[in-house]
Scaffold this motif. Structure first.
Motif, PDB file in Angstrom:
ATOM      1  N   UNK A 154       0.822  -1.206   0.000  1.00  0.00           N
ATOM      2  CA  UNK A 154       0.000   0.000   0.000  1.00  0.00           C
ATOM      3  C   UNK A 154       0.852   1.250   0.000  1.00  0.00           C
ATOM      4  N   UNK A 155       1.935   1.270   0.731  1.00  0.00           N
ATOM      5  CA  UNK A 155       2.816   2.439   0.745  1.00  0.00           C
ATOM      6  C   UNK A 155       3.400   2.690  -0.647  1.00  0.00           C
ATOM      7  N   UNK A 156       3.838   1.622  -1.320  1.00  0.00           N
ATOM      8  CA  UNK A 156       4.349   1.767  -2.689  1.00  0.00           C
ATOM      9  C   UNK A 156       3.240   2.259  -3.620  1.00  0.00           C
ATOM     10  N   UNK A 206      -2.973   3.004   5.633  1.00  0.00           N
ATOM     11  CA  UNK A 206      -4.368   3.320   5.307  1.00  0.00           C
ATOM     12  C   UNK A 206      -4.724   4.742   5.753  1.00  0.00           C
ATOM     13  N   UNK A 207      -4.157   5.172   6.869  1.00  0.00           N
ATOM     14  CA  UNK A 207      -4.412   6.536   7.346  1.00  0.00           C
ATOM     15  C   UNK A 207      -3.881   7.560   6.350  1.00  0.00           C
ATOM     16  N   UNK A 208      -2.725   7.297   5.789  1.00  0.00           N
ATOM     17  CA  UNK A 208      -2.144   8.204   4.801  1.00  0.00           C
ATOM     18  C   UNK A 208      -3.004   8.242   3.547  1.00  0.00           C
ATOM     19  N   UNK A 209      -3.432   7.087   3.075  1.00  0.00           N
ATOM     20  CA  UNK A 209      -4.306   7.023   1.899  1.00  0.00           C
ATOM     21  C   UNK A 209      -5.599   7.779   2.168  1.00  0.00           C
ATOM     22  N   UNK A 258     -10.978   7.235   6.381  1.00  0.00           N
ATOM     23  CA  UNK A 258     -11.410   8.186   5.372  1.00  0.00           C
ATOM     24  C   UNK A 258     -11.553   7.675   3.960  1.00  0.00           C
ATOM     25  N   UNK A 259     -11.483   6.375   3.753  1.00  0.00           N
ATOM     26  CA  UNK A 259     -11.751   5.839   2.415  1.00  0.00           C
ATOM     27  C   UNK A 259     -13.231   6.100   2.111  1.00  0.00           C
ATOM     28  N   UNK A 260     -13.548   6.716   0.982  1.00  0.00           N
ATOM     29  CA  UNK A 260     -14.945   7.013   0.698  1.00  0.00           C
ATOM     30  C   UNK A 260     -15.752   5.839   0.130  1.00  0.00           C
ATOM     31  N   UNK A 261     -15.086   4.845  -0.437  1.00  0.00           N
ATOM     32  CA  UNK A 261     -15.783   3.732  -1.089  1.00  0.00           C
ATOM     33  C   UNK A 261     -15.250   2.414  -0.545  1.00  0.00           C
TER      34      UNK A 261
END
Length: 141
Positions: free
Chosen positions: A3-5, A34-37, A78-81
């Motif tokens: 995920x970071x990549x 995930x928090x960063x995304x 904060x993922x919207x979907x």
């Protein structure tokens, strides 16, 4: 660190659709990504979690994901979907839907059975070769 990549590529290459395939054990160890995304919300990122409740790549040790709601975690970050399924047909429908309708970041949680095929091949390229190949691919896009 998938995920970071993927996040880094999504931010640097906003015209490229980035799909990250993640494992449950790996995501448990790196949930902070995930928090960063969720904070930056790259519109071109799709995060797919394949959750079989084991660390398959290191010998099949169990994880604790049976009681974890990754969808709730994604929503909290904060993922919207967010989509969740344990059925291949539904997974295929989700992929068709997000390919046409959703801007990212999108989180898809797929529950699967434990185990892998007995004759599953191992990578034949070295990590250094993977790094070069990956870098060349990203630069070409």
């Amino acid at each position: 660190c998938a995920l970071a990549f993927g996040f880094g590529i999504a931010v640097c290459k906003p015209s490229l659709r980035v799909v990250v395939l993640d494992g449950d054990g790996a995501l448990l160890m790196r949930t902070g990504s995930m928090a960063t995304v969720g904070a930056y919300k790259p519109k071109n990122l799709i995060h797919i979690l394949i959750d079989n409740e084991v660390h398959d790549s290191t010998g099949g040790q169990g994880t604790v994901t049976g009681g974890v709601s990754f969808g709730t975690i994604a929503r909290g970050f904060g993922y919207p979907h967010i989509f969740t399924t344990d059925k291949i047909g539904t997974f295929e429908e989700i992929l068709k839907h997000i390919g046409k309708n959703e801007e990212g970041p999108v989180f898809v949680h797929v529950k699967t059975k434990k185990g892998s095929p007995e004759k599953l091949g191992r990578p034949k390229v070295t990590p250094a070769q993977v790094s070069v190949r990956f870098s060349e691919f990203v630069q070409s896009k």
